[in-house]
Design a protein around this motif. Sequence first.
Motif, mmCIF file in Angstrom:
data_model
loop_
_atom_site.group_PDB
_atom_site.id
_atom_site.type_symbol
_atom_site.label_atom_id
_atom_site.label_comp_id
_atom_site.label_asym_id
_atom_site.label_seq_id
_atom_site.Cartn_x
_atom_site.Cartn_y
_atom_site.Cartn_z
ATOM 1 N N ILE A 49 38.890 32.916 30.996
ATOM 2 C CA ILE A 49 37.098 31.988 30.804
ATOM 3 C C ILE A 49 37.341 30.587 30.233
ATOM 4 C CG2 ILE A 49 35.233 32.043 29.050
ATOM 5 C CD1 ILE A 49 35.203 34.941 28.725
ATOM 6 N N LYS A 50 38.561 30.152 29.320
ATOM 7 C CA LYS A 50 38.486 29.215 29.200
ATOM 8 C C LYS A 50 39.170 27.570 30.487
ATOM 9 C CE LYS A 50 39.980 29.628 24.230
ATOM 10 N NZ LYS A 50 41.599 29.554 23.683
ATOM 11 N N ALA A 51 40.172 28.562 31.168
ATOM 12 C CA ALA A 51 40.313 27.953 32.686
ATOM 13 C C ALA A 51 38.724 27.774 34.034
ATOM 14 C CB ALA A 51 41.787 29.201 33.321
ATOM 15 N N LEU A 52 38.048 28.757 33.755
ATOM 16 C CA LEU A 52 37.312 29.029 34.397
ATOM 17 C C LEU A 52 35.528 27.818 33.367
ATOM 18 C CD1 LEU A 52 36.031 32.670 35.304
ATOM 19 C CD2 LEU A 52 37.000 30.696 36.750
ATOM 20 N N ALA A 53 36.052 27.772 32.811
ATOM 21 C CA ALA A 53 34.943 26.395 31.602
ATOM 22 C C ALA A 53 35.340 25.299 32.050
ATOM 23 C CB ALA A 53 34.671 26.767 30.527
ATOM 24 N N LYS A 54 36.336 25.027 32.093
ATOM 25 C CA LYS A 54 37.452 23.782 32.831
ATOM 26 C C LYS A 54 37.192 23.467 33.323
ATOM 27 C CE LYS A 54 41.170 23.734 29.326
ATOM 28 N NZ LYS A 54 42.902 23.952 28.854
ATOM 29 N N LYS A 55 36.730 24.522 34.758
ATOM 30 C CA LYS A 55 36.650 23.927 35.896
ATOM 31 C C LYS A 55 35.183 24.024 36.382
ATOM 32 C CE LYS A 55 38.856 27.476 38.418
ATOM 33 N NZ LYS A 55 39.278 28.170 38.948
ATOM 34 N N GLY A 56 34.009 24.531 35.473
ATOM 35 C CA GLY A 56 32.569 23.910 35.584
ATOM 36 C C GLY A 56 32.416 25.125 36.271
ATOM 37 N N ASP A 57 33.109 26.615 36.286
ATOM 38 C CA ASP A 57 32.951 27.544 37.200
ATOM 39 C C ASP A 57 31.859 28.817 35.722
ATOM 40 O OD1 ASP A 57 32.048 30.258 38.736
ATOM 41 O OD2 ASP A 57 34.076 30.448 39.288
ATOM 42 N N VAL A 58 29.934 28.142 36.375
ATOM 43 C CA VAL A 58 29.563 28.937 34.778
ATOM 44 C C VAL A 58 29.359 30.195 35.238
ATOM 45 C CG1 VAL A 58 27.101 29.135 33.545
ATOM 46 C CG2 VAL A 58 28.068 26.626 34.325
ATOM 47 N N LYS A 59 28.851 30.245 36.246
ATOM 48 C CA LYS A 59 28.482 32.077 36.799
ATOM 49 C C LYS A 59 29.958 33.293 36.282
ATOM 50 C CE LYS A 59 27.129 34.739 40.988
ATOM 51 N NZ LYS A 59 26.909 34.584 42.219
ATOM 52 N N SER A 60 31.177 32.498 36.708
ATOM 53 C CA SER A 60 31.594 33.602 36.720
ATOM 54 C C SER A 60 32.349 33.536 34.926
ATOM 55 C CB SER A 60 33.553 33.267 37.140
ATOM 56 O OG SER A 60 33.394 33.027 38.276
ATOM 57 N N ALA A 194 42.499 18.601 48.282
ATOM 58 C CA ALA A 194 42.895 19.974 49.251
ATOM 59 C C ALA A 194 44.551 20.635 48.738
ATOM 60 C CB ALA A 194 43.840 19.605 50.388
ATOM 61 N N ALA A 195 45.326 20.115 47.852
ATOM 62 C CA ALA A 195 45.633 20.807 47.168
ATOM 63 C C ALA A 195 45.433 21.761 46.002
ATOM 64 C CB ALA A 195 47.455 20.057 46.475
ATOM 65 N N GLN A 196 44.678 20.996 45.282
ATOM 66 C CA GLN A 196 43.911 21.330 44.117
ATOM 67 C C GLN A 196 42.971 22.219 44.679
ATOM 68 O OE1 GLN A 196 43.690 20.272 41.207
ATOM 69 N NE2 GLN A 196 42.559 21.761 40.321
ATOM 70 N N GLN A 197 42.399 22.799 46.117
ATOM 71 C CA GLN A 197 41.507 23.820 45.549
ATOM 72 C C GLN A 197 42.614 24.936 46.474
ATOM 73 O OE1 GLN A 197 37.601 23.906 46.618
ATOM 74 N NE2 GLN A 197 38.336 26.012 46.665
ATOM 75 N N GLU A 198 43.056 24.808 47.064
ATOM 76 C CA GLU A 198 44.331 25.920 47.479
ATOM 77 C C GLU A 198 44.918 26.570 45.921
ATOM 78 O OE1 GLU A 198 48.477 27.043 49.367
ATOM 79 O OE2 GLU A 198 47.180 25.031 50.173
ATOM 80 N N LEU A 199 45.035 25.548 45.253
ATOM 81 C CA LEU A 199 45.350 26.553 43.778
ATOM 82 C C LEU A 199 44.572 27.076 43.336
ATOM 83 C CD1 LEU A 199 47.479 26.685 41.408
ATOM 84 C CD2 LEU A 199 46.733 24.123 40.579
ATOM 85 N N GLU A 200 42.889 26.432 43.335
ATOM 86 C CA GLU A 200 42.536 27.201 43.356
ATOM 87 C C GLU A 200 41.181 28.863 43.320
ATOM 88 O OE1 GLU A 200 38.370 24.732 42.490
ATOM 89 O OE2 GLU A 200 39.730 23.494 40.778
ATOM 90 N N ASP A 201 41.881 28.290 44.898
ATOM 91 C CA ASP A 201 41.163 29.831 45.305
ATOM 92 C C ASP A 201 42.251 30.495 44.769
ATOM 93 O OD1 ASP A 201 39.796 28.488 46.361
ATOM 94 O OD2 ASP A 201 40.389 28.231 48.930
ATOM 95 N N GLY A 202 43.414 30.516 44.649
ATOM 96 C CA GLY A 202 44.861 31.948 44.195
ATOM 97 C C GLY A 202 44.210 31.854 43.535
ATOM 98 N N GLU A 203 43.728 30.916 41.892
ATOM 99 C CA GLU A 203 43.591 31.035 40.612
ATOM 100 C C GLU A 203 42.387 32.177 40.280
ATOM 101 O OE1 GLU A 203 43.421 27.480 39.092
ATOM 102 O OE2 GLU A 203 44.605 27.571 38.174
ATOM 103 N N GLU A 204 41.399 31.515 42.020
ATOM 104 C CA GLU A 204 40.192 32.913 41.614
ATOM 105 C C GLU A 204 40.190 34.538 41.834
ATOM 106 O OE1 GLU A 204 37.603 30.697 44.253
ATOM 107 O OE2 GLU A 204 37.000 28.841 42.691
ATOM 108 N N GLU A 205 40.886 33.949 42.915
ATOM 109 C CA GLU A 205 41.650 35.728 43.393
ATOM 110 C C GLU A 205 42.556 36.767 42.283
ATOM 111 O OE1 GLU A 205 44.412 35.504 46.886
ATOM 112 O OE2 GLU A 205 42.752 34.356 48.614
ATOM 113 N N ASP A 206 43.210 35.838 41.524
ATOM 114 C CA ASP A 206 43.511 36.514 40.640
ATOM 115 C C ASP A 206 42.673 36.870 39.831
ATOM 116 O OD1 ASP A 206 46.020 36.326 41.741
ATOM 117 O OD2 ASP A 206 46.823 34.183 40.281
#
Length: 223
Positions: A49-60, A194-206
């Motif tokens: 939740i802390k990691a998602l909050a930093k990214k502003g992903d309110v829904k998740s 692009a690198a940041q997006q790739e990292l975030e995609d991997g984190e979202e899968e986890d």
Amino acid sequence: MESIKAIFWKPSPQEQVRTWQRTLRGEMRQMDRQINGLSSSELKTKREIKALAKKGDVKSCRMLARELVRARKHVNRMHASKATLNSLSLQLNEQLATIKITGALQKSTLMMKEVNTLVRLPELTRVMGQLQMEMTKAGIMDEMMSDVLDISEFDEEGEEEADEEVERVLGEITGEKFSSVGPTPSGLPASKAAAQQELEDGEEEDEDANLEAMRSRLQALRE
């Protein structure tokens, strides 16, 4: 000969009480394992939740917080059930003392009430139902008086109250009112973006996998 003996053999009141106590201790140990498992999941969920909050992903964030609220309620219910199991075990100790004096088990209204409460919980229905039948045959209590409750009866609350609890949990974890958590700053260079997006995609899968694992654990406890 042994088979014939097994048919007519009946445990003594002392043996029967000790068997019930072993059953209760086993259920309490099982609850401890479930509580520890959910506590470990809670720590992991808080980090997500802390990691998602930093990214502003309110829904998740809100989805995870809602699962966390449900898990906490389930843990609280298990703590209460464990306390009732322990109380029942102590009363069986009193039955052992009574047996030494009278040679028989005594009917107990309090034990009947506590077993009747425990048998209504889905996670204890099978074991406590068997225990209830055995105690009824032994003369400690009367016939079963209740049906199994649906798990939803323990989780009922208004939608507004549930939302408030979710927001409170989010504030507790992020250290601020969640509505004030903004989106992740943009404007990164193209290569870094692009690198940041790739990292975030991997984190979202986890995160999705961990969320699904937590839901599976809760579903297993409800069955």
